[in-house]
Design an enzyme around this catalytic site. Structure first.
Site, short mmCIF file in Angstrom:
data_model
loop_
_atom_site.label_atom_id
_atom_site.label_comp_id
_atom_site.label_asym_id
_atom_site.label_seq_id
_atom_site.Cartn_x
_atom_site.Cartn_y
_atom_site.Cartn_z
N ASP A 99 -11.18 3.18 3.90
CA ASP A 99 -11.20 1.81 3.66
C ASP A 99 -12.90 1.47 3.56
O ASP A 99 -13.31 0.34 3.30
CB ASP A 99 -10.86 1.15 5.05
CG ASP A 99 -9.75 0.21 4.99
OD1 ASP A 99 -9.50 -0.16 3.94
OD2 ASP A 99 -9.08 -0.17 5.95
N LYS A 101 0.82 -1.25 0.04
CA LYS A 101 0.01 -0.11 -0.09
C LYS A 101 0.87 1.21 -0.05
O LYS A 101 0.55 2.27 -0.76
CB LYS A 101 -0.97 -0.09 1.25
CG LYS A 101 -2.16 -0.80 1.13
CD LYS A 101 -2.85 -1.31 2.24
CE LYS A 101 -3.65 -2.31 2.40
NZ LYS A 101 -4.29 -2.81 3.44
N GLN A 109 -5.03 -1.46 9.73
CA GLN A 109 -5.17 -2.75 9.18
C GLN A 109 -5.64 -3.72 10.15
O GLN A 109 -5.35 -3.79 11.37
CB GLN A 109 -3.36 -3.16 8.96
CG GLN A 109 -3.30 -4.45 8.15
CD GLN A 109 -3.54 -4.39 6.76
OE1 GLN A 109 -3.59 -3.55 6.07
NE2 GLN A 109 -3.50 -5.73 6.24
N1 LIG Z 1 -8.15 -2.16 7.25
C1 LIG Z 1 -7.67 -3.10 6.09
N2 LIG Z 1 -8.14 -2.68 5.04
C2 LIG Z 1 -7.73 -3.73 4.05
O1 LIG Z 1 -8.08 -3.54 2.64
C3 LIG Z 1 -7.34 -5.19 4.40
C4 LIG Z 1 -7.07 -5.21 5.71
N3 LIG Z 1 -7.29 -4.42 6.60
N4 LIG Z 1 -6.55 -6.63 6.25
C5 LIG Z 1 -6.18 -7.50 5.27
C6 LIG Z 1 -6.83 -7.42 3.92
C7 LIG Z 1 -6.03 -8.10 2.74
N5 LIG Z 1 -5.73 -7.37 1.86
C8 LIG Z 1 -5.11 -7.45 0.66
C9 LIG Z 1 -4.52 -6.24 0.09
C10 LIG Z 1 -3.63 -6.42 -0.98
C11 LIG Z 1 -3.34 -7.65 -1.41
C12 LIG Z 1 -2.33 -7.66 -2.60
O2 LIG Z 1 -1.67 -7.01 -2.96
N6 LIG Z 1 -2.05 -9.01 -3.04
C13 LIG Z 1 -1.18 -9.39 -4.19
C14 LIG Z 1 -0.07 -10.10 -3.77
C15 LIG Z 1 0.42 -10.13 -2.36
C16 LIG Z 1 1.60 -11.21 -1.79
O3 LIG Z 1 2.20 -11.23 -2.97
O4 LIG Z 1 1.49 -11.55 -0.88
C17 LIG Z 1 -1.97 -10.16 -5.27
O5 LIG Z 1 -2.98 -10.81 -4.93
O6 LIG Z 1 -1.60 -9.83 -6.41
C18 LIG Z 1 -3.82 -8.82 -0.74
C19 LIG Z 1 -4.78 -8.64 0.33
C20 LIG Z 1 -6.31 -5.88 2.10
N7 LIG Z 1 -6.92 -6.00 3.39
#
Ligand SMILES: Nc1nc(=O)c2c([nH]1)NC[C@@H]1CN(c3ccc(C(=O)N[C@@H](CCC(=O)O)C(=O)O)cc3)C=[N+]21
Ligand SMILES: NC(=O)C1=CN([C@@H]2O[C@H](COP(=O)(O)OP(=O)(O)OC[C@H]3O[C@@H](n4cnc5c(N)ncnc54)[C@H](OP(=O)(O)O)[C@@H]3O)[C@@H](O)[C@H]2O)C=CC1
Ligand SMILES: [Mg+2]
Length: 286
Positions: free
Chosen positions: A120, A53, A97
């Site tokens: 969010d 992020k 988070q």
């Molecule tokens: N307040 C809050 N807001 C959120 O938006 C929030 C949270 N808490 N807690 C956890 C979850 C999970 N989440 C993700 C964000 C980006 C990827 C992401 O970038 N994924 C990459 C790969 C990441 C890697 O390599 O592990 C992809 O799918 O290509 C995944 C999951 C946001 N969340």
């Protein structure tokens, strides 16, 4: 038939370029959009997401602040940090988070965020606005899924049946509301659903947001359906995978989102979009 892939990285690049243009225009007017991310504890997955992020903010020309705290932080200390950020004019968006360590009340902390900075979309004011169709910040993950549907010409789902698997406050429920807003007929499934496959087989759009591998397999999908995979799991080799049996389902579905490179990057993209929007709103209110 092999499904067409909805590429979350490619769509993100496009949308983040627009964010960068808007951020530059704001910065030229003396308002650099700013996002604060609070991370409590050392959950390794959270560390990765939070780093992604912050990096995305920098690349799009947003100001970002990462506040990392020890898992032993008290609730009073955390609430005081949220309040300070609520009053910080350089910060337009605040993200705490999740999950928080067990001794911290997620709900109480989220409600402490000013709804004007709730990028969010987790505050009850934001969730309520979505429910009644009023403007407000939308939860980034389902918002990103809707952008993926728009990108394939399915922004309007009149006459279509959408099935959401999962009913969390941060993904499943807001996803269902957004699909309803887009005129879909919506079914929401969860751990108490008697026959999941019965529902998913009727779906023109399936969104899987459970957190378990292979929740959706090829036999559960109508030929040609759009399959959106929100899940973030690890397989036996430790590789990132979604809730969908990708290899099987891709031969039945019409469209499919990969993991990684699907919904994950879109979630971050929508966070940037909402932060820029928060800064623009502040400017027009001034
Ligand atoms: N307040 C809050 N807001 C959120 O938006 C929030 C949270 N808490 N807690 C956890 C979850 C999970 N989440 C993700 C964000 C980006 C990827 C992401 O970038 N994924 C990459 C790969 C990441 C890697 O390599 O592990 C992809 O799918 O290509 C995944 C999951 C946001 N969340
Ligand atoms: N790509 C991204 O940007 C994001 C990815 N995620 C990922 O998405 C997944 C879901 O996240 P989140 O909503 O927070 O998870 P939760 O654990 O809060 O919710 C999971 C939901 O799935 C339901 N469920 C559990 N087992 C089954 C089953 N066998 N059949 C049908 N439904 C079931 C649960 O039902 P019940 O309510 O009855 O318990 C619950 O509603 C996770 O893998 C998470 O990591 C999350 C956020 C962002
Ligand atoms: Mg807690």
């Amino acid at each position: 038939m092999t499904a067409q892939v909805i590429d979350g990285n490619a769509l993100s690049r496009q949308l983040r370029a627009e964010v960068a243009t808007r951020a530059a225009a704001l910065t030229a007017r003396g308002v650099k959009p700013g996002l604060a991310v609070i991370l409590v504890g050392d959950n390794p997955a959270s560390q990765v997401y939070v780093r992604n992020k912050v990096k995305a903010c920098e690349e799009a020309g947003l100001h970002s602040v990462l506040e990392k705290y020890d898992a032993t932080m008290t609730e009073a200390e955390l609430l005081a940090r949220v309040e300070a950020l609520n009053n910080d004019p350089a910060i337009h968006g605040i993200l705490v988070q999740l999950p928080l360590p067990a001794h911290l009340d997620d709900h109480k902390v989220i409600e402490a965020i000013s709804p004007t900075k709730d990028v969010d979309g987790f505050h009850v004011a934001s969730a309520g606005a979505l429910m009644v169709g009023e403007p407000g910040f939308k939860a980034c993950t389902p918002y990103g899924c809707m952008k993926m549907l728009e990108s394939i010409g399915m922004g309007n789902l009149r006459g279509k049946h959408a099935v959401v698997i999962g009913r969390s406050n941060i993904v499943g429920k807001p996803m269902a509301m957004m699909l309803l807003q887009a005129n879909a007929t919506v079914t929401v499934c969860h751990s108490g659903t008697a026959d999941l496959a019965f529902h998913t087989r009727q779906a023109d759009v399936v969104v899987a947001a459970v957190g378990k591998r292979n929740v959706l397999t090829a036999d559960m999908v109508k030929p040609g359906a759009v399959v959106i995979d929100v899940g973030m799991n690890r397989n036996d080799e430790g590789k990132l995978c979604g809730d969908v049996d990708y290899e099987g389902v891709k031969d039945v579905a019409g469209w499919i989102t990969p993991v990684p490179g699907g919904v994950g990057p879109m979630t971050i993209t929508m966070l940037l979009v909402s932060t820029v929007e928060a800064a623009e709103r502040g400017l027009s209110a001034a």
